[in-house]
Design a protein around this motif. Structure first.
Motif, PDB file in Angstrom:
ATOM      1  N   ASP A  68       0.948  -1.297  -0.009  1.00  0.00           N
ATOM      2  CA  ASP A  68      -0.094   0.121   0.115  1.00  0.00           C
ATOM      3  C   ASP A  68       0.775   1.203   0.254  1.00  0.00           C
ATOM      4  O   ASP A  68       0.541   2.238  -0.648  1.00  0.00           O
ATOM      5  CB  ASP A  68      -0.876  -0.065   1.206  1.00  0.00           C
ATOM      6  CG  ASP A  68      -1.790  -1.096   1.061  1.00  0.00           C
ATOM      7  OD1 ASP A  68      -2.483  -1.539  -0.055  1.00  0.00           O
ATOM      8  OD2 ASP A  68      -2.283  -1.269   1.952  1.00  0.00           O
ATOM      9  N   ASP A  69       1.848   1.058   0.752  1.00  0.00           N
ATOM     10  CA  ASP A  69       2.962   2.480   0.829  1.00  0.00           C
ATOM     11  C   ASP A  69       3.444   2.701  -0.593  1.00  0.00           C
ATOM     12  O   ASP A  69       3.751   3.703  -0.932  1.00  0.00           O
ATOM     13  CB  ASP A  69       4.099   2.257   1.959  1.00  0.00           C
ATOM     14  CG  ASP A  69       3.433   2.282   3.078  1.00  0.00           C
ATOM     15  OD1 ASP A  69       2.105   2.827   3.288  1.00  0.00           O
ATOM     16  OD2 ASP A  69       4.076   1.919   4.305  1.00  0.00           O
ATOM     17  N   ALA A  70       3.865   1.445  -1.072  1.00  0.00           N
ATOM     18  CA  ALA A  70       4.568   1.471  -2.450  1.00  0.00           C
ATOM     19  C   ALA A  70       3.677   2.071  -3.478  1.00  0.00           C
ATOM     20  O   ALA A  70       3.959   3.141  -4.459  1.00  0.00           O
ATOM     21  CB  ALA A  70       5.025   0.076  -2.917  1.00  0.00           C
ATOM     22  N   ARG A  71       2.549   1.796  -3.298  1.00  0.00           N
ATOM     23  CA  ARG A  71       1.191   2.302  -4.350  1.00  0.00           C
ATOM     24  C   ARG A  71       1.256   3.726  -4.044  1.00  0.00           C
ATOM     25  O   ARG A  71       1.262   4.629  -5.161  1.00  0.00           O
ATOM     26  CB  ARG A  71       0.127   1.608  -4.110  1.00  0.00           C
ATOM     27  CG  ARG A  71      -1.047   1.750  -5.327  1.00  0.00           C
ATOM     28  CD  ARG A  71      -2.371   0.979  -5.003  1.00  0.00           C
ATOM     29  NE  ARG A  71      -1.919  -0.525  -5.129  1.00  0.00           N
ATOM     30  CZ  ARG A  71      -1.995  -1.115  -4.034  1.00  0.00           C
ATOM     31  NH1 ARG A  71      -2.226  -0.949  -2.934  1.00  0.00           N
ATOM     32  NH2 ARG A  71      -1.562  -2.545  -4.568  1.00  0.00           N
ATOM     33  N   ARG A  72       1.109   4.123  -2.948  1.00  0.00           N
ATOM     34  CA  ARG A  72       0.953   5.568  -2.591  1.00  0.00           C
ATOM     35  C   ARG A  72       2.105   6.420  -3.129  1.00  0.00           C
ATOM     36  O   ARG A  72       1.950   7.335  -3.604  1.00  0.00           O
ATOM     37  CB  ARG A  72       0.787   5.812  -1.232  1.00  0.00           C
ATOM     38  CG  ARG A  72       0.453   7.206  -0.856  1.00  0.00           C
ATOM     39  CD  ARG A  72       0.470   7.409   0.888  1.00  0.00           C
ATOM     40  NE  ARG A  72       2.044   7.514   1.045  1.00  0.00           N
ATOM     41  CZ  ARG A  72       2.651   6.676   1.904  1.00  0.00           C
ATOM     42  NH1 ARG A  72       2.047   5.639   2.571  1.00  0.00           N
ATOM     43  NH2 ARG A  72       3.739   7.004   2.329  1.00  0.00           N
ATOM     44  N   LEU A  73       3.244   5.842  -2.674  1.00  0.00           N
ATOM     45  CA  LEU A  73       4.374   6.619  -3.036  1.00  0.00           C
ATOM     46  C   LEU A  73       4.758   6.798  -4.658  1.00  0.00           C
ATOM     47  O   LEU A  73       5.063   7.839  -5.075  1.00  0.00           O
ATOM     48  CB  LEU A  73       5.563   5.800  -2.367  1.00  0.00           C
ATOM     49  CG  LEU A  73       5.946   5.962  -0.902  1.00  0.00           C
ATOM     50  CD1 LEU A  73       6.950   4.981  -0.636  1.00  0.00           C
ATOM     51  CD2 LEU A  73       6.341   7.457  -0.594  1.00  0.00           C
ATOM     52  N   ALA A  74       4.403   5.781  -5.224  1.00  0.00           N
ATOM     53  CA  ALA A  74       4.482   5.988  -6.822  1.00  0.00           C
ATOM     54  C   ALA A  74       3.401   6.884  -7.497  1.00  0.00           C
ATOM     55  O   ALA A  74       3.835   7.629  -8.144  1.00  0.00           O
ATOM     56  CB  ALA A  74       4.138   4.242  -7.352  1.00  0.00           C
ATOM     57  N   THR A  75       2.277   6.743  -6.895  1.00  0.00           N
ATOM     58  CA  THR A  75       1.172   7.906  -7.192  1.00  0.00           C
ATOM     59  C   THR A  75       1.927   9.473  -6.966  1.00  0.00           C
ATOM     60  O   THR A  75       1.868  10.446  -7.767  1.00  0.00           O
ATOM     61  CB  THR A  75      -0.036   7.767  -6.713  1.00  0.00           C
ATOM     62  OG1 THR A  75      -0.320   6.337  -6.883  1.00  0.00           O
ATOM     63  CG2 THR A  75      -1.066   8.645  -7.182  1.00  0.00           C
ATOM     64  N   SER A  76       2.135   9.659  -5.652  1.00  0.00           N
ATOM     65  CA  SER A  76       2.836  10.895  -5.286  1.00  0.00           C
ATOM     66  C   SER A  76       3.956  11.218  -5.973  1.00  0.00           C
ATOM     67  O   SER A  76       4.131  12.403  -6.376  1.00  0.00           O
ATOM     68  CB  SER A  76       2.894  11.031  -3.692  1.00  0.00           C
ATOM     69  OG  SER A  76       1.838  10.695  -3.169  1.00  0.00           O
ATOM     70  N   GLY A  77       5.018  10.295  -6.164  1.00  0.00           N
ATOM     71  CA  GLY A  77       6.004  10.715  -6.956  1.00  0.00           C
ATOM     72  C   GLY A  77       5.849  11.164  -8.395  1.00  0.00           C
ATOM     73  O   GLY A  77       6.419  11.889  -8.695  1.00  0.00           O
ATOM     74  N   THR A  78       4.890  10.412  -9.015  1.00  0.00           N
ATOM     75  CA  THR A  78       4.481  10.569 -10.389  1.00  0.00           C
ATOM     76  C   THR A  78       3.857  12.029 -10.625  1.00  0.00           C
ATOM     77  O   THR A  78       4.064  12.704 -11.503  1.00  0.00           O
ATOM     78  CB  THR A  78       3.649   9.586 -10.982  1.00  0.00           C
ATOM     79  OG1 THR A  78       4.045   8.356 -10.876  1.00  0.00           O
ATOM     80  CG2 THR A  78       3.245   9.972 -12.344  1.00  0.00           C
ATOM     81  N   LEU A  79       3.079  12.454  -9.790  1.00  0.00           N
ATOM     82  CA  LEU A  79       2.303  13.617  -9.553  1.00  0.00           C
ATOM     83  C   LEU A  79       3.410  14.724  -9.560  1.00  0.00           C
ATOM     84  O   LEU A  79       3.297  15.777 -10.132  1.00  0.00           O
ATOM     85  CB  LEU A  79       1.160  13.752  -8.637  1.00  0.00           C
ATOM     86  CG  LEU A  79       0.093  12.777  -8.970  1.00  0.00           C
ATOM     87  CD1 LEU A  79      -0.881  12.826  -7.668  1.00  0.00           C
ATOM     88  CD2 LEU A  79      -0.790  13.245 -10.283  1.00  0.00           C
TER      89      LEU A  79
ATOM     90  N   GLN B 122      -3.308  15.099   0.415  1.00  0.00           N
ATOM     91  CA  GLN B 122      -2.887  15.091   1.671  1.00  0.00           C
ATOM     92  C   GLN B 122      -1.738  13.941   1.744  1.00  0.00           C
ATOM     93  O   GLN B 122      -0.746  14.214   2.267  1.00  0.00           O
ATOM     94  CB  GLN B 122      -3.811  14.491   2.807  1.00  0.00           C
ATOM     95  CG  GLN B 122      -3.225  14.293   4.186  1.00  0.00           C
ATOM     96  CD  GLN B 122      -4.422  13.777   5.158  1.00  0.00           C
ATOM     97  OE1 GLN B 122      -5.326  13.248   4.556  1.00  0.00           O
ATOM     98  NE2 GLN B 122      -3.952  13.555   6.068  1.00  0.00           N
ATOM     99  N   SER B 123      -1.797  12.843   0.652  1.00  0.00           N
ATOM    100  CA  SER B 123      -0.765  11.844   0.690  1.00  0.00           C
ATOM    101  C   SER B 123       0.460  12.532  -0.167  1.00  0.00           C
ATOM    102  O   SER B 123       1.644  12.401   0.107  1.00  0.00           O
ATOM    103  CB  SER B 123      -1.179  10.737  -0.261  1.00  0.00           C
ATOM    104  OG  SER B 123      -2.193  10.000   0.409  1.00  0.00           O
ATOM    105  N   VAL B 124       0.008  13.488  -1.122  1.00  0.00           N
ATOM    106  CA  VAL B 124       1.327  13.909  -2.126  1.00  0.00           C
ATOM    107  C   VAL B 124       2.227  15.009  -1.209  1.00  0.00           C
ATOM    108  O   VAL B 124       3.479  15.049  -1.103  1.00  0.00           O
ATOM    109  CB  VAL B 124       0.656  14.929  -3.095  1.00  0.00           C
ATOM    110  CG1 VAL B 124       1.797  15.528  -3.707  1.00  0.00           C
ATOM    111  CG2 VAL B 124       0.125  13.837  -4.227  1.00  0.00           C
ATOM    112  N   VAL B 125       1.181  15.794  -0.120  1.00  0.00           N
ATOM    113  CA  VAL B 125       1.896  16.741   0.663  1.00  0.00           C
ATOM    114  C   VAL B 125       3.054  16.035   1.595  1.00  0.00           C
ATOM    115  O   VAL B 125       4.049  16.149   1.895  1.00  0.00           O
ATOM    116  CB  VAL B 125       0.766  17.700   1.343  1.00  0.00           C
ATOM    117  CG1 VAL B 125       1.849  18.421   2.197  1.00  0.00           C
ATOM    118  CG2 VAL B 125       0.298  18.557   0.372  1.00  0.00           C
TER     119      VAL B 125
END
Length: 459
Positions: free
Chosen positions: A100-111, A239-242
């Protein structure tokens, strides 16, 4: 019914991250091989475009495209710096089995990468006259470069997202799909360049248009693989991106500073070659295209070992981290020597393919004869930087890259040009890399030993 020991072992292996098991040399070879194929696809865009432009038999146009791609090298280098935190953070999370952390980090990093890619383009375009002027551009070469960049730079954000998707795929151990995504760039370029340059008679502008269209395809293919094959993108949340921005920029800022050293050095070298006329600039442009394609294995190696090191750090397998670095050095030495021999044997064919005029041909052939000496020590810095960026020492990467690009290049290239002309400048680049290459790789092994002794907690 309880599972048998064999079944339990099989189940454990199935859930163990890819790079924490099996031969480290095999992981290095597979990741580097597929990564090299993908990078060649990206680099061949510039090579093929310049090759077609050279067939127009106009040295000022060849020089103009060369100047434009030096500027684009800055934007791509920033993108590469932004890839590093995505690969490091996602692979580390996968290594610790935190999907779940990997998925969130991938999304935030891409944005974050998309936003920065767009900002870089918007900030660069208004200052093109000053940037090109500082590099010694003038006359027709200046006009070609400026027009080329106004077409190609606006799609930098798409390129950055495509590169982010490729990095996420590599972090998950899916080197094959990452390669396919980047190969799409080469396919589009090879098919469209002759049409836009010759059939539509757009010349250099046609090459720039092809680059923009190839980036659209790259974005789409990468998105399909990341979402359908791995489901490694989550629903975007501000919130996740920040929250993820802090660890992202902790790695990204030093990595970007590190990667900007190479285009800064290239711009300085181009300004030196500009003193000797358009033919010398054209030679520099050809060398800048031949190098990435020829030494794509070294560029790929620097990106390939990051996920391997990251997953094993997440699993606290320090023995495998050391072995990965040793295997990387073995591969690098064999690869550089092989490419050196190949370039030496094919030097005449290279200058013929680019329809090079006399001075351009002389300089390109001299580089082919000298390439292995230069790139052996530069490659040591590349391998060490991959270790620094993925093991929590990104500032060391910045230090060595800028050290080589300034103290290891500027005085050597400048005085080499004063004594031996453009050939002396080329020789100076190799001489200045020796100390920094050796010191960087020794430091890389020291950082792994330090992590093992201190058992540094994983951020």
């Amino acid at each position: 019914m309880d599972a048998t020991p064999a079944e339990r072992t099989a189940e454990e292996r199935a859930h163990t991250p890819v790079f924490v098991q099996g031969s480290t040399m095999r992981h290095v070879l597979v990741m580097t091989g597929t990564g090299a194929a993908g990078l060649i696809a990206i680099f061949i865009v510039d090579l093929v475009s310049l090759l077609y432009i050279s067939w127009l038999d106009d040295p000022s146009m060849t020089a103009g495209v060369g100047l434009a791609t030096v500027v684009m090298f800055f934007t791509v280098s920033i993108n590469v710096g932004l890839m590093i935190p995505i690969g490091a953070l996602v692979s580390r999370a996968l290594g610790a089995r935190q999907s779940d952390d990997a998925r969130r980090l991938a999304t935030s990093g891409t944005l974050l990468m998309a936003a920065i890619g767009a900002v870089v383009s918007l900030l660069t375009l208004p200052f093109l006259p000053q940037i090109l002027g500082a590099m010694g551009a003038s006359g027709s070469a200046y006009d070609v470069a400026r027009s080329f960049l106004w077409i190609a730079l606006p799609t930098n954000a798409l390129m950055s997202v495509g590169m982010a998707f490729s990095t996420v795929l590599r972090a998950a151990g899916d080197a094959k799909r990452s390669m396919y995504a980047t190969l799409s760039v080469a396919i589009v370029t090879v098919l469209l360049d002759p049409i836009t340059i010759f059939v539509l008679d757009l010349k250099a502008d046609g090459a720039a248009l092809t680059i923009s269209l190839a980036r659209v395809v790259y974005f789409y293919v990468g998105y399909v693989y990341v979402t359908r094959a791995h489901r490694l993108l989550a629903r975007p949340a501000l919130q996740s991106v920040v929250r993820d921005a802090r660890p992202f920029f902790a790695i990204a800022i030093p990595a970007i500073l590190t990667n900007l050293a190479a285009p800064a050095a290239n711009a300085f070298f181009t300004s030196i070659m500009a003193q000797f006329g358009d033919q010398a600039i054209a030679a520099s442009a050809i060398i800048d295209r031949v190098v990435p394609v020829s030494f794509a294995g070294v560029f790929a190696l620097a990106g390939a070992i990051g996920p391997v090191l990251g997953q094993n750090w997440g699993a606290r397998r320090y023995d495998r981290m050391k072995q990965t670095l040793k295997d990387s050095l073995t591969f690098m030495i064999a690869y550089v020597l092989g490419v050196w021999l190949l370039l030496f044997l094919l030097q005449d064919l290279v200058v013929i393919a680019f329809n090079a005029p006399p001075l351009t041909a002389e300089l390109v052939k001299f580089f082919c004869q000298l390439s292995g000496f230069i790139w052996f020590f530069v490659s040591l810095v590349f391998v060490a930087n991959a270790s620094f960026n993925n093991l929590g020492y990104p500032l060391l990467s910045t230090l060595f890259n800028w050290g080589r690009a300034t103290l290891g290049m500027i005085p050597f290239a400048y005085f080499g040009a004063q004594v031996g002309g453009p050939k002396g400048a080329l020789l100076g680049i190799g001489a200045g890399s020796i100390v920094f290459g050796i010191a960087a790789i020794i430091t890389a092994f020291w950082t792994i030993r330090r992590l093992e002794r201190q058992a540094v907690p994983i951020p």
